[in-house]
Design a protein around this motif. Structure first.
Motif, PDB file in Angstrom:
ATOM      1  N   UNK A 191       0.834  -1.199   0.000  1.00  0.00           N
ATOM      2  CA  UNK A 191       0.000   0.000   0.000  1.00  0.00           C
ATOM      3  C   UNK A 191       0.867   1.246   0.000  1.00  0.00           C
ATOM      4  N   UNK A 192       0.481   2.240  -0.803  1.00  0.00           N
ATOM      5  CA  UNK A 192       1.229   3.480  -0.926  1.00  0.00           C
ATOM      6  C   UNK A 192       0.581   4.616  -0.152  1.00  0.00           C
ATOM      7  N   UNK A 193       1.408   5.547   0.303  1.00  0.00           N
ATOM      8  CA  UNK A 193       0.927   6.804   0.854  1.00  0.00           C
ATOM      9  C   UNK A 193       0.825   7.785  -0.319  1.00  0.00           C
ATOM     10  N   UNK A 194      -0.378   8.155  -0.733  1.00  0.00           N
ATOM     11  CA  UNK A 194      -0.518   8.987  -1.947  1.00  0.00           C
ATOM     12  C   UNK A 194       0.051  10.388  -1.779  1.00  0.00           C
ATOM     13  N   UNK A 195       0.110  10.902  -0.575  1.00  0.00           N
ATOM     14  CA  UNK A 195       0.610  12.264  -0.362  1.00  0.00           C
ATOM     15  C   UNK A 195       2.129  12.323  -0.386  1.00  0.00           C
ATOM     16  N   UNK A 196       2.774  11.314   0.178  1.00  0.00           N
ATOM     17  CA  UNK A 196       4.230  11.335   0.270  1.00  0.00           C
ATOM     18  C   UNK A 196       4.922  10.659  -0.908  1.00  0.00           C
ATOM     19  N   UNK A 197       4.199   9.860  -1.664  1.00  0.00           N
ATOM     20  CA  UNK A 197       4.821   9.142  -2.780  1.00  0.00           C
ATOM     21  C   UNK A 197       5.115  10.069  -3.958  1.00  0.00           C
ATOM     22  N   UNK A 198       6.258   9.830  -4.572  1.00  0.00           N
ATOM     23  CA  UNK A 198       6.648  10.491  -5.815  1.00  0.00           C
ATOM     24  C   UNK A 198       6.903   9.395  -6.841  1.00  0.00           C
ATOM     25  N   UNK A 199       6.831   9.709  -8.124  1.00  0.00           N
ATOM     26  CA  UNK A 199       7.122   8.668  -9.120  1.00  0.00           C
ATOM     27  C   UNK A 199       8.495   8.031  -8.912  1.00  0.00           C
ATOM     28  N   UNK A 200       9.454   8.832  -8.468  1.00  0.00           N
ATOM     29  CA  UNK A 200      10.821   8.334  -8.272  1.00  0.00           C
ATOM     30  C   UNK A 200      11.085   7.861  -6.834  1.00  0.00           C
ATOM     31  N   UNK A 201      10.127   8.066  -5.922  1.00  0.00           N
ATOM     32  CA  UNK A 201      10.301   7.622  -4.545  1.00  0.00           C
ATOM     33  C   UNK A 201       8.959   7.218  -3.939  1.00  0.00           C
ATOM     34  N   UNK A 202       8.527   5.966  -4.246  1.00  0.00           N
ATOM     35  CA  UNK A 202       7.290   5.495  -3.622  1.00  0.00           C
ATOM     36  C   UNK A 202       7.445   5.439  -2.107  1.00  0.00           C
ATOM     37  N   UNK A 203       6.399   5.769  -1.400  1.00  0.00           N
ATOM     38  CA  UNK A 203       6.442   5.803   0.071  1.00  0.00           C
ATOM     39  C   UNK A 203       5.328   4.917   0.610  1.00  0.00           C
ATOM     40  N   UNK A 204       5.703   3.924   1.394  1.00  0.00           N
ATOM     41  CA  UNK A 204       4.749   2.966   1.943  1.00  0.00           C
ATOM     42  C   UNK A 204       4.509   3.249   3.424  1.00  0.00           C
ATOM     43  N   UNK A 205       3.260   3.328   3.859  1.00  0.00           N
ATOM     44  CA  UNK A 205       2.998   3.613   5.277  1.00  0.00           C
ATOM     45  C   UNK A 205       3.347   2.459   6.213  1.00  0.00           C
ATOM     46  N   UNK A 206       3.380   1.224   5.714  1.00  0.00           N
ATOM     47  CA  UNK A 206       3.721   0.051   6.540  1.00  0.00           C
ATOM     48  C   UNK A 206       2.857  -0.017   7.810  1.00  0.00           C
ATOM     49  N   UNK A 207       1.580   0.261   7.635  1.00  0.00           N
ATOM     50  CA  UNK A 207       0.664   0.226   8.776  1.00  0.00           C
ATOM     51  C   UNK A 207      -0.355  -0.901   8.682  1.00  0.00           C
ATOM     52  N   UNK A 208      -0.573  -1.402   7.473  1.00  0.00           N
ATOM     53  CA  UNK A 208      -1.574  -2.447   7.260  1.00  0.00           C
ATOM     54  C   UNK A 208      -0.937  -3.565   6.440  1.00  0.00           C
ATOM     55  N   UNK A 209      -1.152  -4.808   6.864  1.00  0.00           N
ATOM     56  CA  UNK A 209      -0.657  -5.953   6.104  1.00  0.00           C
ATOM     57  C   UNK A 209      -1.778  -6.473   5.211  1.00  0.00           C
ATOM     58  N   UNK A 210      -1.481  -6.589   3.917  1.00  0.00           N
ATOM     59  CA  UNK A 210      -2.452  -7.074   2.940  1.00  0.00           C
ATOM     60  C   UNK A 210      -1.910  -8.352   2.301  1.00  0.00           C
ATOM     61  N   UNK A 211      -2.257  -9.517   2.853  1.00  0.00           N
ATOM     62  CA  UNK A 211      -1.729 -10.785   2.316  1.00  0.00           C
ATOM     63  C   UNK A 211      -2.093 -10.975   0.855  1.00  0.00           C
ATOM     64  N   UNK A 212      -1.271 -11.729   0.174  1.00  0.00           N
ATOM     65  CA  UNK A 212      -1.543 -12.064  -1.215  1.00  0.00           C
ATOM     66  C   UNK A 212      -2.510 -13.237  -1.301  1.00  0.00           C
ATOM     67  N   UNK A 213      -3.288 -13.250  -2.360  1.00  0.00           N
ATOM     68  CA  UNK A 213      -4.046 -14.451  -2.717  1.00  0.00           C
ATOM     69  C   UNK A 213      -3.165 -15.231  -3.688  1.00  0.00           C
TER      70      UNK A 213
END
Length: 611
Positions: free
Chosen positions: A482-504
């Motif tokens: 999951x990305x933080x839309x406010x802090x992410x840049x195309x050259x620097x994605x920023x992940x909040x690391x607050x929620x775990x989303x398992x893969x199917x």
């Protein structure tokens, strides 16, 4: 810092000089040993103060940390010292080197220029009693109190600067958030800023560094070891105090930091309390990064430079070992110009210093260049698409759908550009876009940006620690996508690391992976490559060894990710698949720098250190 208690100002009254255990004139300095600095809760922190022998009011250069103010660089970090002293004679010149300590300034080279150098043992370390809790709100409060104590001493001009490497840089970001009134400038030399993303969990993956570093460099200088600990080469006194505690008492007096890192797998309140509040960091800043410091510091230096609220901030980036340029004439004179301007008020032209100074890396040298911003405004952000049919990188998306698979705990897959006709400079942050699936509920992605010579021999560099460091690295745990839309840049994605989303299992998800900033001029005929793995990069040649590191270094230094609790094989050794579909082609976004900028500084060559 994100904790209200830590943000409260402590009322500081003018203090006595601290009742040093002993004050003596030696080697052109008035040295006050084991000065007591009162913390707001009454605990006395111990410091050594190195002053000019002539009475007057001088600015202070201060450090606060856990490595033992009485432990000499030469004894505690033998191989690091020997490498630096041999290859850089300017480091040892002009000093007896008796007062050299790991990652802090040599007082003999600063006091003679009208500075006071203060080294404080942090709570629970060296000569300072108390409970050891690294990079905690308590430590930030203590640091604040030390700054304010120094700022009102009769020998201080009221201006305190902070200057040090690594630990002694990292906590500068934290205490600057608290805005001590007497703090006038900070030099964060290779200092991580985000204890979760930069130190403990790379892309959400637990790093082994904390537990190994803690055993080798922190527990060995804990307060209470007494005669069981090291001895000062200068004073002959125990580095860790005269009191001897039992092993049980020592354990009770320190936080189990590695266990805490394992327990706090997400960026929760524990880590947020150790995070700078960037809008409050408004002090003048010199932030110095190391291209080869992947795994700990460089991200913090670039984030601190771009995100801090300060209007007076400068960025520098260099190469080779992370301790070396702090002590060379190159680094020391840069620091001195910065502090002369802000701590002494000297009109030395620092206000005309370009905002960014880069040691641009070539395969055989570094070339200094000045810039005006970061990332560079003229960057040509270039997408190179992954083609699984040919295992290549290409400026155009693949024409057909495709996929490629690899086991999680394998060396993964490598995509390579053809040899280029001209030199290509890559300087800045990068990012990788993937569309991937796994046969299990999660997957770890280890990304390595690499360079190969025309005969397909990999070009690696002396890194901050490891002697065989690749050009760039990045990490991401898929469940943390999951990305933080406010802090992410195309050259620097920023992940909040607050929620775990398992893969199917088998379901394709979109991943954006941050690759740490780097710099390399790729010669014509060489190839750029990208490797995507399920485990740490390994250099196939000989390992590097440092006396302060627990294990030999095989490409990533001590920044490996092998904890079986965090990375159980049944989850992370599944089959990972990279997918290419119409309109969803994976790519790596690289910062290609075109030619010389108008008005660029004349290049200055630095010593080459490529392997």
């Amino acid at each position: 810092m994100a904790q209200s208690a830590a943000s409260k100002s402590a009322t500081q009254k003018p203090a006595l000089p601290g009742n040093p255990r002993k004050s003596e004139l030696r080697d052109g300095m008035q040295v006050d040993w084991d000065v007591s600095i009162p913390a707001r809760d009454g605990l006395l922190l111990k410091a050594d103060v190195f002053r000019p022998p002539t009475k007057g009011k001088y600015p202070v250069i201060m450090t606060y940390g856990p490595y033992g103010k009485g432990l000499s660089f030469q004894r505690g970090y033998k191989t690091a010292w020997e490498i630096m002293a041999k290859n850089h004679p300017d480091v040892t010149a002009g000093s007896t080197n008796k007062y050299q300590n790991w990652e802090v300034v040599d007082p003999e080279k600063w006091v003679k220029h009208g500075y006071i150098c203060i080294r404080v043992d942090s709570r629970g370390a060296g000569m300072s009693p108390g409970y050891m809790q690294l990079w905690s709100p308590q430590e930030a409060q203590d640091f604040y109190d030390c700054i304010e104590w120094a700022g009102v001493q009769p020998w201080c001009n009221g201006r305190v600067g902070l200057n040090g490497i690594s630990y002694y840089a990292m906590n500068q970001w934290q205490v600057a958030s608290l805005k001590p009134p007497h703090l006038a400038a900070i030099c964060t030399w290779e200092g991580a800023a985000d204890m979760y993303r930069d130190l403990s969990h790379h892309g959400g993956i637990l790093c082994d560094f904390i537990k190994n570093w803690y055993d080798m460099q922190v527990r060995t200088v804990q307060y209470g070891l007494g005669k069981r600990g090291p001895k000062s080469d200068v004073t002959g006194r125990p580095v860790c105090g005269d009191v001897e505690l039992t092993d049980r008492e020592l354990v009770a007096n320190r936080e189990a930091y590695a266990a805490a890192a394992l327990e706090h797998a997400m960026d929760d309140a524990y880590w947020k309390a150790r995070m700078p509040e960037w809008d409050k960091v408004d002090v003048p800043i010199l932030s110095a990064a190391n291209w080869g410091g992947q795994g700990l510091h460089p991200r913090g230096n670039f984030e601190g430079y771009t995100r801090a609220a300060s209007k007076n901030k400068w960025l520098e980036a260099h190469g080779i070992e992370h301790w070396t340029h702090f002590y060379t004439d190159y680094g020391r004179m840069l620091q001195k110009r910065f502090f002369d301007y802000f701590l002494k008020g000297k009109k030395n032209g620092w206000d005309k210093q370009p905002k960014v100074q880069l040691q641009v890396r070539h395969v055989d040298k570094f070339v200094m260049r000045h810039e005006n911003e970061w990332p560079l405004k003229r960057t040509k952000w270039t997408k190179f698409y992954l083609d699984p049919a040919h295992m290549t990188l290409s400026p155009t998306p693949p024409a057909k759908a495709g996929k490629v698979s690899y086991r999680g705990f394998s060396d993964g897959v490598t995509f390579m550009l053809p040899p280029q006709a001209k030199d290509i400079e890559i300087t800045g942050p990068s990012a990788l876009k993937l569309f991937a699936s796994s046969s299990t509920e999660d997957a770890d992605f280890f990304v390595v940006l690499r360079i190969f010579s025309p005969d397909l021999k990999e070009v690696v560099f002396q890194g901050a620690l490891d002697p065989h460091t690749p050009v760039g690295q990045g990490w991401l745990r898929a469940s943390h996508r999951k990305l933080d839309p406010e802090l992410s840049k195309p050259w620097r994605p920023y992940h909040p690391h607050e929620v775990r989303e398992p893969l199917a299992p088998g379901k394709v998800v979109e991943l954006d992976i941050e690759i740490l900033p780097t710099s390399i001029v790729v010669p014509a005929g060489y190839r750029v490559a990208l490797t995507i793995r399920g485990k740490d990069y390994v250099y196939p040649g000989p390992a590097g060894v440092l006396s302060n590191m627990k294990y030999p270094m095989t490409g990533c230094g001590p920044f490996t990710h092998t904890d079986p609790t965090d990375r159980p094989a049944k989850v992370f050794d599944g089959v990972n698949t990279l997918h290419v579909r119409p309109g969803k082609a994976p790519y790596v976004l690289l910062p290609v720098i075109p030619g010389k900028p108008p008005g660029a500084a004349k290049p200055k060559a630095a010593k080459p250190k490529a392997a």
